[in-house]
Design a protein around this motif. Sequence first.
Motif, PDB file in Angstrom:
ATOM      1  N   ALA A  29       0.833  -1.103  -0.072  1.00 18.72           N
ATOM      2  CA  ALA A  29       0.085  -0.098  -0.193  1.00 18.72           C
ATOM      3  C   ALA A  29       1.001   1.166   0.045  1.00 18.72           C
ATOM      4  O   ALA A  29       0.400   2.239  -0.531  1.00 18.72           O
ATOM      5  N   ASP A  30       2.063   1.151   0.506  1.00 15.33           N
ATOM      6  CA  ASP A  30       2.946   2.243   0.661  1.00 15.33           C
ATOM      7  C   ASP A  30       3.736   2.601  -0.660  1.00 15.33           C
ATOM      8  O   ASP A  30       4.557   3.399  -0.685  1.00 15.33           O
ATOM      9  N   GLY A  31       3.389   1.811  -1.785  1.00 13.37           N
ATOM     10  CA  GLY A  31       4.197   1.947  -3.019  1.00 13.37           C
ATOM     11  C   GLY A  31       5.551   1.040  -3.023  1.00 13.37           C
ATOM     12  O   GLY A  31       6.158   0.802  -4.122  1.00 13.37           O
ATOM     13  N   THR A  32       5.847   0.449  -1.672  1.00  8.87           N
ATOM     14  CA  THR A  32       7.211  -0.148  -1.877  1.00  8.87           C
ATOM     15  C   THR A  32       6.975  -1.651  -2.018  1.00  8.87           C
ATOM     16  O   THR A  32       5.810  -2.196  -2.196  1.00  8.87           O
ATOM     17  N   TYR A  33       7.904  -2.577  -2.595  1.00  4.95           N
ATOM     18  CA  TYR A  33       7.722  -3.618  -3.105  1.00  4.95           C
ATOM     19  C   TYR A  33       7.724  -4.795  -2.173  1.00  4.95           C
ATOM     20  O   TYR A  33       8.438  -4.763  -1.248  1.00  4.95           O
ATOM     21  N   ALA A  34       6.571  -5.771  -2.131  1.00  7.82           N
ATOM     22  CA  ALA A  34       6.492  -6.948  -1.183  1.00  7.82           C
ATOM     23  C   ALA A  34       7.677  -7.851  -1.464  1.00  7.82           C
ATOM     24  O   ALA A  34       7.875  -8.109  -2.595  1.00  7.82           O
ATOM     25  N   THR A  35       8.186  -8.566  -0.189  1.00  6.73           N
ATOM     26  CA  THR A  35       9.226  -9.338  -0.400  1.00  6.73           C
ATOM     27  C   THR A  35       8.554 -10.753   0.441  1.00  6.73           C
ATOM     28  O   THR A  35       7.849 -10.792   1.118  1.00  6.73           O
ATOM     29  N   VAL A  36       9.176 -11.862  -0.179  1.00  9.53           N
ATOM     30  CA  VAL A  36       9.065 -13.095   0.344  1.00  9.53           C
ATOM     31  C   VAL A  36      10.630 -13.766   0.345  1.00  9.53           C
ATOM     32  O   VAL A  36      11.398 -13.334  -0.298  1.00  9.53           O
ATOM     33  N   GLU A  37      10.630 -14.905   1.245  1.00 11.33           N
ATOM     34  CA  GLU A  37      11.704 -15.913   1.259  1.00 11.33           C
ATOM     35  C   GLU A  37      11.529 -16.840   0.600  1.00 11.33           C
ATOM     36  O   GLU A  37      10.655 -17.495   0.314  1.00 11.33           O
ATOM     37  N   ALA A  38      12.556 -17.065  -0.652  1.00  2.56           N
ATOM     38  CA  ALA A  38      12.533 -18.036  -1.676  1.00  2.56           C
ATOM     39  C   ALA A  38      13.911 -18.434  -2.215  1.00  2.56           C
ATOM     40  O   ALA A  38      14.802 -17.664  -1.859  1.00  2.56           O
ATOM     41  N   GLY A  39      13.883 -19.506  -3.071  1.00  5.54           N
ATOM     42  CA  GLY A  39      15.127 -20.002  -3.603  1.00  5.54           C
ATOM     43  C   GLY A  39      15.702 -18.740  -4.500  1.00  5.54           C
ATOM     44  O   GLY A  39      14.911 -18.145  -5.297  1.00  5.54           O
ATOM     45  N   PHE A  40      16.998 -18.471  -4.532  1.00  4.99           N
ATOM     46  CA  PHE A  40      17.684 -17.425  -5.267  1.00  4.99           C
ATOM     47  C   PHE A  40      18.667 -17.962  -6.063  1.00  4.99           C
ATOM     48  O   PHE A  40      19.526 -18.729  -5.460  1.00  4.99           O
ATOM     49  N   LEU A  41      18.525 -18.005  -7.370  1.00  4.62           N
ATOM     50  CA  LEU A  41      19.908 -18.447  -8.319  1.00  4.62           C
ATOM     51  C   LEU A  41      20.667 -17.482  -8.747  1.00  4.62           C
ATOM     52  O   LEU A  41      21.947 -17.640  -8.708  1.00  4.62           O
ATOM     53  N   GLY A  42      20.356 -16.253  -8.917  1.00  2.00           N
ATOM     54  CA  GLY A  42      21.155 -15.036  -9.443  1.00  2.00           C
ATOM     55  C   GLY A  42      21.201 -14.797 -10.837  1.00  2.00           C
ATOM     56  O   GLY A  42      22.497 -14.673 -11.173  1.00  2.00           O
TER      57      GLY A  42
END
Length: 445
Positions: A260-273
């Motif tokens: 709602a504040d315009g920032t991106y929501a984040t989650v914990e997930a697998g990251f390859l890069g």
Amino acid sequence: MILLYVLGICLMVAGLGLSIALHEIGHLVPAKRFGVRVTQYMIGFGPTLFSRVKGETEYGIKAIPLGGYIRMIGMFPPHKGEDPNVIREDSTGFFQQMSEEAKEWDSSQYSAEDRHRTFVSLSAPKKLVVMLGGPTMNLLISIVLTAIVLSGFGLPNVTSEVDAVSRCVVPATAPKDASCEGMPEAPAYAAGIRPGDVITSVDGTEVANFHSMSTLVREHPNESIEIGLVRDGREMVVKATPVANEVVARDAEGAPVKKADGTYATVEAGFLGVTGTQELTPRPLTEVPGAVWEQFAGTAKVVVTLPVRVWDIGKAVFSSEERDQNGPMGVVGVSRLAGEIVSHDSPSFSLKEKAWTFLSMLGSLNMALFVFNLVPLMPLDGGHVASALYEAARRRLAKLRGKPDPGPVDASRMLPVTNVIALAFILMSVLLIYADIVKPVTLFR
């Protein structure tokens, strides 16, 4: 670079000029077809730069490129039972006098022999055809450009071809300028994946694009998985262990999710890069109607909320507030964006992407002209459409009740309202031009 910037502006001005010219042709052709005498066909307003008389119509270009018009004789009806060139002097008030003076001037533009060739003498259906001809032209232009953009160029799509490989794991919440110092090595970098590799499978499941690849990777944090890829025409399999990392949340379509504040929501997930390569993928023509409808609905929403949006622009311009980058713009702002598009120098923004962006913007502008001109207020086309519909309903009702034909609607009675609305449009245009100069909307920052 400056020459390219100027070229972009010139291309947009030419595109808008052609759109306006075709809009007015949409009025001109049916008007002449129905026998209405059209005295002027002009692109722009203000002093005339160039004109040429052909037949009974003067065709020309004026100095201020903010629209155009055709002038038809007999826009207002004469008094019942009287010669159209004779106006009774029985005004009893300011508004009535304004109406009478407008009728007097209007009737002075044609002789009694031409009264059957006036706009007001047309039937209501023919008036609708004439007034809807202009907006319909803009709709057709928008449809054609959307078809070219959608099926000729395509929609942006991120493929599974690797564009870049991260050297380290940086959380999504970290600052943009965060360095790799003290950060763990990215799994893709450690596995030897390189830019140009095409990822074909993740843990034995084939992938069609970057979104499907990313979705599978996210499901395997801290698990060793096999990554199938093609490098220089050779199929390979490498092993990588996506690390659990704070990444940007995405919806079912792969688009980033904002809070709602315009920032991106984040989650914990697998990251390859890795990041995919963006390209335009052509879509079938059957998707054009849906795309046009979405564009129409979005534009209609903007037009309905236009007073609020213009008010917000005014507040932003005369304060320290940021201007809404998705808000309305004037002709100066649109031209500046076109200049940015053509002159932008980036390997990832090729000539094809520039043409796509330019045509998309021109198609959106024509949709905006279509929707805006349908607003049922004088002096817009929609005001004349509403007047014709009211006239048809009034005549139909009189016929059903066995009463005399009430005659055409007298649009001159709406002149006070028309003048106020016209003034509001002028002020809005001036504000948008000023905002486009002092707080412009930009595509590239």
